[in-house]
Design a protein around this motif. Structure first.
Motif, PDB file in Angstrom:
ATOM      1  N   THR A 102       0.830  -1.203   0.000  1.00  0.00           N
ATOM      2  CA  THR A 102       0.000   0.000   0.000  1.00  0.00           C
ATOM      3  C   THR A 102       0.863   1.251   0.000  1.00  0.00           C
ATOM      4  N   LEU A 103       1.953   1.229   0.761  1.00  0.00           N
ATOM      5  CA  LEU A 103       2.858   2.367   0.806  1.00  0.00           C
ATOM      6  C   LEU A 103       3.467   2.639  -0.565  1.00  0.00           C
ATOM      7  N   ARG A 104       3.809   1.586  -1.297  1.00  0.00           N
ATOM      8  CA  ARG A 104       4.345   1.749  -2.649  1.00  0.00           C
ATOM      9  C   ARG A 104       3.335   2.436  -3.567  1.00  0.00           C
ATOM     10  N   ARG A 105       2.083   2.017  -3.480  1.00  0.00           N
ATOM     11  CA  ARG A 105       1.043   2.645  -4.296  1.00  0.00           C
ATOM     12  C   ARG A 105       0.885   4.127  -3.936  1.00  0.00           C
ATOM     13  N   PHE A 106       0.942   4.404  -2.653  1.00  0.00           N
ATOM     14  CA  PHE A 106       0.836   5.781  -2.162  1.00  0.00           C
ATOM     15  C   PHE A 106       1.951   6.649  -2.745  1.00  0.00           C
ATOM     16  N   LEU A 107       3.175   6.168  -2.647  1.00  0.00           N
ATOM     17  CA  LEU A 107       4.317   6.939  -3.144  1.00  0.00           C
ATOM     18  C   LEU A 107       4.301   7.048  -4.666  1.00  0.00           C
ATOM     19  N   ASP A 108       3.795   6.019  -5.330  1.00  0.00           N
ATOM     20  CA  ASP A 108       3.688   6.073  -6.787  1.00  0.00           C
ATOM     21  C   ASP A 108       2.726   7.184  -7.205  1.00  0.00           C
ATOM     22  N   HIS A 109       1.605   7.314  -6.504  1.00  0.00           N
ATOM     23  CA  HIS A 109       0.655   8.380  -6.824  1.00  0.00           C
ATOM     24  C   HIS A 109       1.244   9.763  -6.513  1.00  0.00           C
ATOM     25  N   LEU A 110       2.007   9.847  -5.422  1.00  0.00           N
ATOM     26  CA  LEU A 110       2.605  11.135  -5.073  1.00  0.00           C
ATOM     27  C   LEU A 110       3.677  11.561  -6.074  1.00  0.00           C
ATOM     28  N   SER A 111       4.279  10.595  -6.742  1.00  0.00           N
ATOM     29  CA  SER A 111       5.275  10.954  -7.765  1.00  0.00           C
ATOM     30  C   SER A 111       4.614  11.663  -8.945  1.00  0.00           C
ATOM     31  N   ASP A 112       3.318  11.414  -9.143  1.00  0.00           N
ATOM     32  CA  ASP A 112       2.594  12.065 -10.237  1.00  0.00           C
ATOM     33  C   ASP A 112       2.487  13.570 -10.031  1.00  0.00           C
ATOM     34  N   ILE A 113       2.538  14.010  -8.770  1.00  0.00           N
ATOM     35  CA  ILE A 113       2.441  15.451  -8.483  1.00  0.00           C
ATOM     36  C   ILE A 113       3.783  15.989  -7.979  1.00  0.00           C
ATOM     37  N   ASP A 114       4.845  15.239  -8.295  1.00  0.00           N
ATOM     38  CA  ASP A 114       6.222  15.666  -7.959  1.00  0.00           C
ATOM     39  C   ASP A 114       6.428  15.875  -6.463  1.00  0.00           C
ATOM     40  N   ALA A 115       5.794  15.040  -5.661  1.00  0.00           N
ATOM     41  CA  ALA A 115       5.990  15.122  -4.214  1.00  0.00           C
ATOM     42  C   ALA A 115       7.147  14.245  -3.759  1.00  0.00           C
ATOM     43  N   VAL A 116       7.401  13.168  -4.511  1.00  0.00           N
ATOM     44  CA  VAL A 116       8.536  12.269  -4.258  1.00  0.00           C
ATOM     45  C   VAL A 116       9.150  11.913  -5.614  1.00  0.00           C
ATOM     46  N   PRO A 117      10.398  11.451  -5.629  1.00  0.00           N
ATOM     47  CA  PRO A 117      11.015  11.064  -6.898  1.00  0.00           C
ATOM     48  C   PRO A 117      10.229   9.951  -7.593  1.00  0.00           C
ATOM     49  N   GLU A 118      10.186  10.000  -8.905  1.00  0.00           N
ATOM     50  CA  GLU A 118       9.430   9.028  -9.684  1.00  0.00           C
ATOM     51  C   GLU A 118       9.916   7.609  -9.456  1.00  0.00           C
ATOM     52  N   SER A 119      11.203   7.446  -9.198  1.00  0.00           N
ATOM     53  CA  SER A 119      11.784   6.110  -9.063  1.00  0.00           C
ATOM     54  C   SER A 119      11.627   5.515  -7.659  1.00  0.00           C
ATOM     55  N   LEU A 120      11.144   6.301  -6.678  1.00  0.00           N
ATOM     56  CA  LEU A 120      11.146   5.837  -5.290  1.00  0.00           C
ATOM     57  C   LEU A 120      10.306   4.573  -5.099  1.00  0.00           C
TER      58      LEU A 120
END
Length: 343
Positions: A88-106
């Motif tokens: 679930t955390l991976r999905r969360f961070l993947d969505h946040l990468s869409d708005i440049d909140a975390v690196p795309e590769s994280l």
């Protein structure tokens, strides 16, 4: 923190994720994601991290260590629970990468915990001996109460709690001795597998008789918030999922039906004799464990796998792995009747 990222608080990031996924997943799944991610958000706050831009692979690893070894006041996560948390955390961070909140590769760099064969199988289930003892007691002393009907249907139909929650009066056909499980998301009663989970289930005449007596004597004559007439009721309307689950915990405690405590506790001082604390009893079981025991009992009685699959709304593969709790020798005995003496 990279200059290419846009600042956002963890709380705002969670709100964005939940809103973005609102129409992608079922409400119960979204609620589960909210609970898992809130744990991560609270942990970030305890670490003084107030900007998702500062979350990196080391942060995620530190959180995994926390969940595995401490987890606050809760029991530390095992491998299966950890896999769900990190997925679930991976999905969360993947969505946040869409708005440049975390690196795309994280999210891509986060590895899920490995689960050994058999670790993802929950072994808890209600065996037929205990089920019969509970139902015999309820038939004598709690006859045709809502919790009697609920436990009876859990056992005799292999239903989920959501199935019982969704039942209306009109879904009981006393002439055909049948129940119809219907997905009605527009009025807030859903089946786990949606419209694919809809099915008609036959019940024995003795089960139908208990339902009839319950409707006549103990069902509250109420409607729910959508003007429907639920089968399982309280004075306020449709019995909630939590109420139905609590019935299961309450009536699977050995002491409630006059059996001795297998944990050497004194019922006069045990806090789990309180109905609100019933789930804390080590012997109490929720609806899922009753469902697994029911499916196993049907298979032990010789019911073909495909019949149990359709009746319980569970694929044959999942049934075999997660629900049928018979041991190897019991499975051998089941197969024996299908083996010809000569070929």
């Amino acid at each position: 923190m990279s200059d290419d990222l846009d600042p956002i608080t963890p709380e705002a990031g969670l709100s964005y994720y939940l809103d973005a996924r609102r129409y992608d997943v079922r409400p119960t799944t979204l609620q589960s994601h909210r609970a898992r991610l809130q744990s991560f958000i609270d942990w970030l706050d305890s670490q003084g991290i107030h900007n998702m831009n500062d979350v990196d692979l080391r942060t995620v690893h530190a959180y995994q260590v926390y969940k595995r070894e401490d987890n606050g006041e809760n029991e530390p996560c095992n491998a299966v629970t950890m896999q769900g948390q990190i997925s679930t955390l991976r999905r969360f961070l993947d969505h946040l990468s869409d708005i440049d909140a975390v690196p795309e590769s994280l999210s891509e760099r986060i590895r899920l915990p490995k689960i050994e064969p058999g670790e993802d199988v929950d072994e808890e289930f209600l065996d037929s001996g205990r089920a019969k003892a509970i139902l015999e007691y309820m038939n004598r002393f709690e006859y045709a109460t809502p919790h009697h009907v609920a436990i009876l249907l859990f056992w005799r139909t292999s239903a989920r709690r959501g199935d019982l929650h969704a039942l209306d009066l009109k879904d009981f056909d006393k002439d055909e001795n049948a129940l119809s499980f219907v997905h009605r998301p527009e009025t807030e009663t859903r089946l786990k597998n949606g419209y694919k989970g809809e099915r008609d289930v036959s019940i024995q005449p003795d089960v139908a008789r208990v339902i009839e007596d319950y409707i006549r004597a103990n069902r509250h004559s109420v409607q729910d918030d959508h003007g429907r007439f639920p089968l399982f009721t309280t004075t306020l309307g449709r019995a909630s999922l939590g109420t139905i689950q609590q019935w299961a915990y309450r009536w699977t405690r050995p002491c409630v039906i006059g059996e001795g405590c297998p944990h050497d506790r004194d019922p006069s001082t045990c806090e789990n004799t309180d109905i609100s604390q019933a789930s804390g009893c080590p012997s109490s079981m929720g609806p899922h464990a009753i469902r697994k025991g029911s499916i196993t009992a049907f298979r032990d009685a010789g019911t073909p796998r495909e019949v149990v699959s359709e009746r319980g709304d569970v694929s044959e593969e999942v049934l075999e792995k997660h629900y049928d709790k018979a041991n190897a020798r019991d499975r051998m005995r089941r197969r024996r009747e299908f083996i010809p003496e000569e070929i």
